[in-house]
Design a protein around this motif. Structure first.
Motif, PDB file in Angstrom:
ATOM      1  N   ALA A  53       0.841  -1.203   0.000  1.00  0.00           N
ATOM      2  CA  ALA A  53       0.000   0.000   0.000  1.00  0.00           C
ATOM      3  C   ALA A  53       0.871   1.246   0.000  1.00  0.00           C
ATOM      4  O   ALA A  53       0.572   2.231  -0.676  1.00  0.00           O
ATOM      5  N   GLY A  54       1.946   1.213   0.755  1.00  0.00           N
ATOM      6  CA  GLY A  54       2.860   2.348   0.822  1.00  0.00           C
ATOM      7  C   GLY A  54       3.521   2.651  -0.514  1.00  0.00           C
ATOM      8  O   GLY A  54       3.806   3.803  -0.836  1.00  0.00           O
ATOM      9  N   GLU A  55       3.742   1.616  -1.310  1.00  0.00           N
ATOM     10  CA  GLU A  55       4.342   1.811  -2.629  1.00  0.00           C
ATOM     11  C   GLU A  55       3.406   2.565  -3.564  1.00  0.00           C
ATOM     12  O   GLU A  55       3.849   3.180  -4.526  1.00  0.00           O
ATOM     13  N   ARG A  56       2.118   2.531  -3.278  1.00  0.00           N
ATOM     14  CA  ARG A  56       1.135   3.209  -4.126  1.00  0.00           C
ATOM     15  C   ARG A  56       0.892   4.654  -3.706  1.00  0.00           C
ATOM     16  O   ARG A  56       0.202   5.395  -4.401  1.00  0.00           O
ATOM     17  N   LEU A  57       1.430   5.036  -2.561  1.00  0.00           N
ATOM     18  CA  LEU A  57       1.234   6.402  -2.080  1.00  0.00           C
ATOM     19  C   LEU A  57       2.114   7.369  -2.855  1.00  0.00           C
ATOM     20  O   LEU A  57       3.197   6.997  -3.320  1.00  0.00           O
ATOM     21  N   PRO A  58       1.675   8.612  -2.973  1.00  0.00           N
ATOM     22  CA  PRO A  58       2.530   9.606  -3.640  1.00  0.00           C
ATOM     23  C   PRO A  58       3.776   9.876  -2.802  1.00  0.00           C
ATOM     24  O   PRO A  58       3.792   9.638  -1.596  1.00  0.00           O
ATOM     25  N   LEU A  70      -2.766   5.290   9.210  1.00  0.00           N
ATOM     26  CA  LEU A  70      -1.418   5.718   9.588  1.00  0.00           C
ATOM     27  C   LEU A  70      -1.402   7.063  10.301  1.00  0.00           C
ATOM     28  O   LEU A  70      -0.473   7.343  11.059  1.00  0.00           O
ATOM     29  N   VAL A  71      -2.387   7.900  10.036  1.00  0.00           N
ATOM     30  CA  VAL A  71      -2.490   9.189  10.715  1.00  0.00           C
ATOM     31  C   VAL A  71      -3.895   9.365  11.273  1.00  0.00           C
ATOM     32  O   VAL A  71      -4.844   8.734  10.814  1.00  0.00           O
ATOM     33  N   GLU A  72      -3.975  10.226  12.249  1.00  0.00           N
ATOM     34  CA  GLU A  72      -5.249  10.569  12.870  1.00  0.00           C
ATOM     35  C   GLU A  72      -5.419  12.078  12.726  1.00  0.00           C
ATOM     36  O   GLU A  72      -4.442  12.827  12.820  1.00  0.00           O
ATOM     37  N   VAL A  73      -6.634  12.504  12.494  1.00  0.00           N
ATOM     38  CA  VAL A  73      -6.918  13.934  12.356  1.00  0.00           C
ATOM     39  C   VAL A  73      -7.962  14.298  13.403  1.00  0.00           C
ATOM     40  O   VAL A  73      -9.028  13.694  13.466  1.00  0.00           O
ATOM     41  N   SER A  74      -7.622  15.272  14.229  1.00  0.00           N
ATOM     42  CA  SER A  74      -8.565  15.731  15.249  1.00  0.00           C
ATOM     43  C   SER A  74      -8.772  17.233  15.093  1.00  0.00           C
ATOM     44  O   SER A  74      -8.000  17.907  14.414  1.00  0.00           O
ATOM     45  N   THR A  75      -9.808  17.743  15.715  1.00  0.00           N
ATOM     46  CA  THR A  75     -10.128  19.161  15.610  1.00  0.00           C
ATOM     47  C   THR A  75      -9.853  19.850  16.937  1.00  0.00           C
ATOM     48  O   THR A  75     -10.256  19.367  17.985  1.00  0.00           O
ATOM     49  N   GLY A  98       1.005   3.867  12.276  1.00  0.00           N
ATOM     50  CA  GLY A  98       1.879   4.696  11.453  1.00  0.00           C
ATOM     51  C   GLY A  98       3.330   4.596  11.885  1.00  0.00           C
ATOM     52  O   GLY A  98       4.237   4.515  11.060  1.00  0.00           O
ATOM     53  N   GLU A  99       3.551   4.583  13.194  1.00  0.00           N
ATOM     54  CA  GLU A  99       4.919   4.431  13.714  1.00  0.00           C
ATOM     55  C   GLU A  99       5.483   3.070  13.324  1.00  0.00           C
ATOM     56  O   GLU A  99       6.641   2.957  12.908  1.00  0.00           O
ATOM     57  N   GLU A 100       4.664   2.028  13.455  1.00  0.00           N
ATOM     58  CA  GLU A 100       5.104   0.677  13.097  1.00  0.00           C
ATOM     59  C   GLU A 100       5.368   0.572  11.596  1.00  0.00           C
ATOM     60  O   GLU A 100       6.305  -0.099  11.167  1.00  0.00           O
ATOM     61  N   TYR A 101       4.537   1.255  10.800  1.00  0.00           N
ATOM     62  CA  TYR A 101       4.730   1.256   9.352  1.00  0.00           C
ATOM     63  C   TYR A 101       6.082   1.879   8.994  1.00  0.00           C
ATOM     64  O   TYR A 101       6.831   1.318   8.195  1.00  0.00           O
ATOM     65  N   LEU A 102       6.400   3.011   9.589  1.00  0.00           N
ATOM     66  CA  LEU A 102       7.675   3.674   9.303  1.00  0.00           C
ATOM     67  C   LEU A 102       8.857   2.791   9.725  1.00  0.00           C
ATOM     68  O   LEU A 102       9.855   2.709   9.018  1.00  0.00           O
ATOM     69  N   ALA A 103       8.721   2.133  10.871  1.00  0.00           N
ATOM     70  CA  ALA A 103       9.782   1.219  11.332  1.00  0.00           C
ATOM     71  C   ALA A 103       9.937   0.059  10.342  1.00  0.00           C
ATOM     72  O   ALA A 103      11.071  -0.352  10.021  1.00  0.00           O
ATOM     73  N   LEU A 104       8.836  -0.458   9.844  1.00  0.00           N
ATOM     74  CA  LEU A 104       8.846  -1.563   8.882  1.00  0.00           C
ATOM     75  C   LEU A 104       9.518  -1.132   7.575  1.00  0.00           C
ATOM     76  O   LEU A 104      10.336  -1.854   7.022  1.00  0.00           O
ATOM     77  N   VAL A 105       9.179   0.063   7.104  1.00  0.00           N
ATOM     78  CA  VAL A 105       9.780   0.566   5.863  1.00  0.00           C
ATOM     79  C   VAL A 105      11.289   0.735   6.036  1.00  0.00           C
ATOM     80  O   VAL A 105      12.064   0.347   5.151  1.00  0.00           O
ATOM     81  N   GLU A 106      11.700   1.283   7.158  1.00  0.00           N
ATOM     82  CA  GLU A 106      13.142   1.441   7.425  1.00  0.00           C
ATOM     83  C   GLU A 106      13.844   0.093   7.506  1.00  0.00           C
ATOM     84  O   GLU A 106      14.938  -0.073   6.987  1.00  0.00           O
ATOM     85  N   GLU A 107      13.187  -0.870   8.141  1.00  0.00           N
ATOM     86  CA  GLU A 107      13.749  -2.223   8.268  1.00  0.00           C
ATOM     87  C   GLU A 107      13.921  -2.869   6.895  1.00  0.00           C
ATOM     88  O   GLU A 107      14.940  -3.492   6.609  1.00  0.00           O
ATOM     89  N   ARG A 108      12.922  -2.693   6.039  1.00  0.00           N
ATOM     90  CA  ARG A 108      12.986  -3.286   4.691  1.00  0.00           C
ATOM     91  C   ARG A 108      14.063  -2.607   3.845  1.00  0.00           C
ATOM     92  O   ARG A 108      14.692  -3.247   3.008  1.00  0.00           O
ATOM     93  N   LYS A 109      14.253  -1.296   4.044  1.00  0.00           N
ATOM     94  CA  LYS A 109      15.284  -0.578   3.296  1.00  0.00           C
ATOM     95  C   LYS A 109      16.675  -1.066   3.715  1.00  0.00           C
ATOM     96  O   LYS A 109      17.564  -1.227   2.890  1.00  0.00           O
ATOM     97  N   ALA A 110      16.840  -1.278   5.023  1.00  0.00           N
ATOM     98  CA  ALA A 110      18.141  -1.687   5.559  1.00  0.00           C
ATOM     99  C   ALA A 110      18.487  -3.141   5.222  1.00  0.00           C
ATOM    100  O   ALA A 110      19.650  -3.464   5.040  1.00  0.00           O
ATOM    101  N   GLY A 111      17.464  -3.974   5.150  1.00  0.00           N
ATOM    102  CA  GLY A 111      17.761  -5.400   4.989  1.00  0.00           C
ATOM    103  C   GLY A 111      17.305  -5.951   3.732  1.00  0.00           C
ATOM    104  O   GLY A 111      17.654  -6.825   3.090  1.00  0.00           O
TER     105      GLY A 111
END
Length: 94
Positions: A14-19, A63-68, A81-94
Motif C-alpha cells: 500500500a505504501g508503494e502506491r502512495l505519492p 497511519l495518521v489521525e486527524v482531530s479538531t 503509522g509508527e510501526e509502518y515507518l519502522a517496517l519501511v526502514e527495516e525493509r530498506k536496511a535489509g
C-alpha cells in the motif's frame, strides 16, 4: 484461490502506491510530532492542496489521525503509522 498476505506485506505494498509526498508528511510527523495542517504543509514541503489529499490517503490506511482543536485540524501519527515507518526502514536496511 485465496492468497494470504501478512499485514506487514500489505502495508508495504500500500505504501508503494502512495505519492512521494506521503513519505515527507510521515517523516515530519515522526520527527516533530502532532501539528496542524499549515505547519505540516510547511515542514513537509507539500502544497496545502496536495496535503489534504495525502492526509486523506494516510488516514484511510490508519497511519495518521486527524482531530479538531478549535478551527484547526491537528494531524498525528498513529501507533500503526509508527510501526509502518519502522517496517519501511527495516525493509530498506535489509
Amino acid at each position: 484461490m485465496i492468497s494470504t498476505t501478512t499485514l506487514a506485506d500489505y502495508l508495504v505494498k500500500a505504501g508503494e502506491r502512495l505519492p512521494e509526498e506521503a513519505g515527507r508528511v510521515l517523516e515530519a510527523l515522526i520527527t516533530e510530532g502532532s501539528m496542524n495542517k499549515e505547519d505540516l504543509s510547511l515542514l513537509s514541503r507539500v502544497k496545502r492542496a496536495v496535503l489534504d489529499h495525502v492526509i486523506m490517503q494516510l488516514y484511510a490506511l490508519g497511519l495518521v489521525e486527524v482531530s479538531t482543536e478549535g478551527k484547526s485540524k491537528i494531524c498525528s501519527l498513529t501507533k500503526l503509522g509508527e510501526e509502518y515507518l519502522a517496517l519501511v526502514e527495516e525493509r530498506k536496511a535489509g
